[in-house]
Design a protein around this motif. Structure first.
Motif, PDB file in Angstrom:
ATOM      1  N   LEU A  22       0.811  -1.216   0.000  1.00 42.90           N
ATOM      2  CA  LEU A  22       0.000   0.000   0.000  1.00 42.90           C
ATOM      3  C   LEU A  22       0.843   1.264   0.000  1.00 42.90           C
ATOM      4  O   LEU A  22       0.369   2.317  -0.427  1.00 42.90           O
ATOM      5  CB  LEU A  22      -0.981  -0.022   1.165  1.00 42.90           C
ATOM      6  CG  LEU A  22      -2.072  -1.089   1.032  1.00 42.90           C
ATOM      7  CD1 LEU A  22      -2.918  -1.150   2.284  1.00 42.90           C
ATOM      8  CD2 LEU A  22      -2.928  -0.858  -0.207  1.00 42.90           C
ATOM      9  N   SER A  23       2.094   1.184   0.394  1.00 41.66           N
ATOM     10  CA  SER A  23       2.974   2.358   0.329  1.00 41.66           C
ATOM     11  C   SER A  23       3.271   2.761  -1.110  1.00 41.66           C
ATOM     12  O   SER A  23       3.696   3.884  -1.366  1.00 41.66           O
ATOM     13  CB  SER A  23       4.281   2.100   1.086  1.00 41.66           C
ATOM     14  OG  SER A  23       5.125   1.225   0.362  1.00 41.66           O
ATOM     15  N   LEU A  24       3.017   1.866  -2.058  1.00 37.12           N
ATOM     16  CA  LEU A  24       3.232   2.150  -3.479  1.00 37.12           C
ATOM     17  C   LEU A  24       2.030   2.851  -4.119  1.00 37.12           C
ATOM     18  O   LEU A  24       2.113   3.301  -5.255  1.00 37.12           O
ATOM     19  CB  LEU A  24       3.519   0.853  -4.244  1.00 37.12           C
ATOM     20  CG  LEU A  24       4.666  -0.005  -3.718  1.00 37.12           C
ATOM     21  CD1 LEU A  24       4.761  -1.293  -4.524  1.00 37.12           C
ATOM     22  CD2 LEU A  24       5.969   0.760  -3.732  1.00 37.12           C
ATOM     23  N   PHE A  25       0.932   2.931  -3.378  1.00 41.20           N
ATOM     24  CA  PHE A  25      -0.337   3.450  -3.887  1.00 41.20           C
ATOM     25  C   PHE A  25      -0.695   4.775  -3.215  1.00 41.20           C
ATOM     26  O   PHE A  25      -0.310   5.029  -2.075  1.00 41.20           O
ATOM     27  CB  PHE A  25      -1.469   2.454  -3.605  1.00 41.20           C
ATOM     28  CG  PHE A  25      -1.435   1.233  -4.472  1.00 41.20           C
ATOM     29  CD1 PHE A  25      -2.277   1.123  -5.566  1.00 41.20           C
ATOM     30  CD2 PHE A  25      -0.560   0.199  -4.207  1.00 41.20           C
ATOM     31  CE1 PHE A  25      -2.259  -0.006  -6.375  1.00 41.20           C
ATOM     32  CE2 PHE A  25      -0.523  -0.929  -5.009  1.00 41.20           C
ATOM     33  CZ  PHE A  25      -1.369  -1.034  -6.095  1.00 41.20           C
ATOM     34  N   THR A  26      -1.497   5.572  -3.913  1.00 37.86           N
ATOM     35  CA  THR A  26      -2.071   6.764  -3.281  1.00 37.86           C
ATOM     36  C   THR A  26      -3.098   6.306  -2.245  1.00 37.86           C
ATOM     37  O   THR A  26      -3.577   5.162  -2.296  1.00 37.86           O
ATOM     38  CB  THR A  26      -2.754   7.673  -4.327  1.00 37.86           C
ATOM     39  OG1 THR A  26      -3.823   6.947  -4.957  1.00 37.86           O
ATOM     40  CG2 THR A  26      -1.765   8.161  -5.379  1.00 37.86           C
ATOM     41  N   ASP A  27      -3.442   7.175  -1.332  1.00 32.80           N
ATOM     42  CA  ASP A  27      -4.381   6.818  -0.266  1.00 32.80           C
ATOM     43  C   ASP A  27      -5.758   6.431  -0.794  1.00 32.80           C
ATOM     44  O   ASP A  27      -6.455   5.633  -0.170  1.00 32.80           O
ATOM     45  CB  ASP A  27      -4.524   7.971   0.729  1.00 32.80           C
ATOM     46  CG  ASP A  27      -3.247   8.209   1.513  1.00 32.80           C
ATOM     47  OD1 ASP A  27      -2.396   7.296   1.587  1.00 32.80           O
ATOM     48  OD2 ASP A  27      -3.097   9.318   2.059  1.00 32.80           O
ATOM     49  N   ASP A  28      -6.149   6.989  -1.936  1.00 31.92           N
ATOM     50  CA  ASP A  28      -7.472   6.711  -2.496  1.00 31.92           C
ATOM     51  C   ASP A  28      -7.422   5.812  -3.733  1.00 31.92           C
ATOM     52  O   ASP A  28      -8.359   5.776  -4.523  1.00 31.92           O
ATOM     53  CB  ASP A  28      -8.194   8.016  -2.821  1.00 31.92           C
ATOM     54  CG  ASP A  28      -7.434   8.876  -3.824  1.00 31.92           C
ATOM     55  OD1 ASP A  28      -6.250   8.585  -4.119  1.00 31.92           O
ATOM     56  OD2 ASP A  28      -8.021   9.861  -4.316  1.00 31.92           O
ATOM     57  N   ALA A  29      -6.339   5.065  -3.884  1.00 34.76           N
ATOM     58  CA  ALA A  29      -6.144   4.223  -5.074  1.00 34.76           C
ATOM     59  C   ALA A  29      -7.234   3.160  -5.199  1.00 34.76           C
ATOM     60  O   ALA A  29      -7.743   2.635  -4.210  1.00 34.76           O
ATOM     61  CB  ALA A  29      -4.776   3.555  -5.026  1.00 34.76           C
ATOM     62  N   ILE A  30      -7.554   2.844  -6.440  1.00 36.75           N
ATOM     63  CA  ILE A  30      -8.563   1.839  -6.786  1.00 36.75           C
ATOM     64  C   ILE A  30      -7.907   0.730  -7.606  1.00 36.75           C
ATOM     65  O   ILE A  30      -7.067   0.996  -8.467  1.00 36.75           O
ATOM     66  CB  ILE A  30      -9.704   2.475  -7.619  1.00 36.75           C
ATOM     67  CG1 ILE A  30     -10.412   3.572  -6.822  1.00 36.75           C
ATOM     68  CG2 ILE A  30     -10.692   1.429  -8.112  1.00 36.75           C
ATOM     69  CD1 ILE A  30     -11.167   3.083  -5.604  1.00 36.75           C
ATOM     70  N   VAL A  31      -8.325  -0.511  -7.333  1.00 39.69           N
ATOM     71  CA  VAL A  31      -7.851  -1.671  -8.083  1.00 39.69           C
ATOM     72  C   VAL A  31      -9.055  -2.304  -8.778  1.00 39.69           C
ATOM     73  O   VAL A  31     -10.093  -2.538  -8.149  1.00 39.69           O
ATOM     74  CB  VAL A  31      -7.169  -2.708  -7.160  1.00 39.69           C
ATOM     75  CG1 VAL A  31      -6.789  -3.957  -7.935  1.00 39.69           C
ATOM     76  CG2 VAL A  31      -5.951  -2.098  -6.473  1.00 39.69           C
ATOM     77  N   HIS A  32      -8.904  -2.574 -10.074  1.00 38.68           N
ATOM     78  CA  HIS A  32      -9.923  -3.263 -10.872  1.00 38.68           C
ATOM     79  C   HIS A  32      -9.398  -4.668 -11.142  1.00 38.68           C
ATOM     80  O   HIS A  32      -8.411  -4.829 -11.865  1.00 38.68           O
ATOM     81  CB  HIS A  32     -10.172  -2.528 -12.192  1.00 38.68           C
ATOM     82  CG  HIS A  32     -10.597  -1.106 -12.016  1.00 38.68           C
ATOM     83  ND1 HIS A  32     -11.910  -0.750 -11.815  1.00 38.68           N
ATOM     84  CD2 HIS A  32      -9.873   0.038 -11.995  1.00 38.68           C
ATOM     85  CE1 HIS A  32     -11.978   0.571 -11.683  1.00 38.68           C
ATOM     86  NE2 HIS A  32     -10.759   1.069 -11.784  1.00 38.68           N
ATOM     87  N   SER A  33     -10.047  -5.680 -10.573  1.00 37.59           N
ATOM     88  CA  SER A  33      -9.592  -7.065 -10.662  1.00 37.59           C
ATOM     89  C   SER A  33     -10.672  -7.945 -11.275  1.00 37.59           C
ATOM     90  O   SER A  33     -11.843  -7.814 -10.919  1.00 37.59           O
ATOM     91  CB  SER A  33      -9.262  -7.574  -9.255  1.00 37.59           C
ATOM     92  OG  SER A  33      -9.164  -8.984  -9.224  1.00 37.59           O
ATOM     93  N   PRO A  34     -10.280  -8.874 -12.151  1.00 38.15           N
ATOM     94  CA  PRO A  34     -11.277  -9.775 -12.736  1.00 38.15           C
ATOM     95  C   PRO A  34     -11.935 -10.716 -11.725  1.00 38.15           C
ATOM     96  O   PRO A  34     -13.062 -11.129 -11.933  1.00 38.15           O
ATOM     97  CB  PRO A  34     -10.495 -10.587 -13.767  1.00 38.15           C
ATOM     98  CG  PRO A  34      -9.195  -9.918 -13.934  1.00 38.15           C
ATOM     99  CD  PRO A  34      -8.960  -9.059 -12.738  1.00 38.15           C
ATOM    100  N   LEU A  35     -11.243 -11.061 -10.639  1.00 37.63           N
ATOM    101  CA  LEU A  35     -11.832 -11.943  -9.627  1.00 37.63           C
ATOM    102  C   LEU A  35     -12.507 -11.194  -8.487  1.00 37.63           C
ATOM    103  O   LEU A  35     -13.557 -11.603  -8.011  1.00 37.63           O
ATOM    104  CB  LEU A  35     -10.764 -12.862  -9.019  1.00 37.63           C
ATOM    105  CG  LEU A  35     -10.350 -14.072  -9.835  1.00 37.63           C
ATOM    106  CD1 LEU A  35      -9.278 -14.862  -9.097  1.00 37.63           C
ATOM    107  CD2 LEU A  35     -11.527 -14.963 -10.165  1.00 37.63           C
ATOM    108  N   TYR A  36     -11.898 -10.114  -8.038  1.00 39.36           N
ATOM    109  CA  TYR A  36     -12.376  -9.422  -6.846  1.00 39.36           C
ATOM    110  C   TYR A  36     -13.249  -8.212  -7.148  1.00 39.36           C
ATOM    111  O   TYR A  36     -13.823  -7.628  -6.233  1.00 39.36           O
ATOM    112  CB  TYR A  36     -11.192  -8.981  -5.986  1.00 39.36           C
ATOM    113  CG  TYR A  36     -10.423 -10.130  -5.386  1.00 39.36           C
ATOM    114  CD1 TYR A  36     -10.787 -10.664  -4.154  1.00 39.36           C
ATOM    115  CD2 TYR A  36      -9.338 -10.682  -6.046  1.00 39.36           C
ATOM    116  CE1 TYR A  36     -10.084 -11.712  -3.585  1.00 39.36           C
ATOM    117  CE2 TYR A  36      -8.623 -11.729  -5.492  1.00 39.36           C
ATOM    118  CZ  TYR A  36      -9.002 -12.253  -4.260  1.00 39.36           C
ATOM    119  OH  TYR A  36      -8.301 -13.288  -3.718  1.00 39.36           O
TER     120      TYR A  36
END
Length: 129
Positions: A22-36
């Protein structure tokens, strides 16, 4: 900077360390995943790591679009929490903020070969695309 980011990302993914990831991401980062499905990074990585017993990664190639985005193609030899292997090849496309942190991550792979194993191992239906 982007190549270092990919190396750190893959290392965090391999080790299963949510705080480091999470240190690699902005605080409000979003992930788009095919499974989740679509989740804040702060929810996605703890969930992914809790569903993972082990992962081995092999970087195939990195693609850059200046300093604003980077894509990386890698093999993810994923072992689910119950010991079931669920390997796949994946491309992650990261949109970066001006400081070089990931603001949005699009994870792209075909889930057809692992969907049933994922459901059996986690008890979750695939909620992604």
């Amino acid at each position: 900077m982007p190549d270092d980011l990919v190396g750190r990302y893959l290392d965090c993914l391999r080790r299963g360390e949510p705080d480091a990831m999470l240190s690699l991401f902005t605080d409000d980062a979003i992930v788009h995943s095919p499974l989740y499905g679509t989740l804040p990074a702060a929810q996605f990585y703890p969930r992914l790591f809790s569903d993972t017993q082990q992962s081995t990664l092999h970087l195939r190639r990195t693609f850059r679009d200046g300093e604003s985005s980077i894509a990386f193609w890698f093999d993810f030899d994923w072992v689910l929490g119950d010991g079931t292997p669920a390997p796949f090849s994946v491309v992650d496309v990261a949109e970066l903020d001006p400081s070089g942190r990931i603001s949005t991550l699009h994870i792209v792979y075909d889930t057809v070969g692992i969907r049933d194993a994922f459901r059996a191992a986690t008890g979750h239906e695939s909620t992604g695309i």
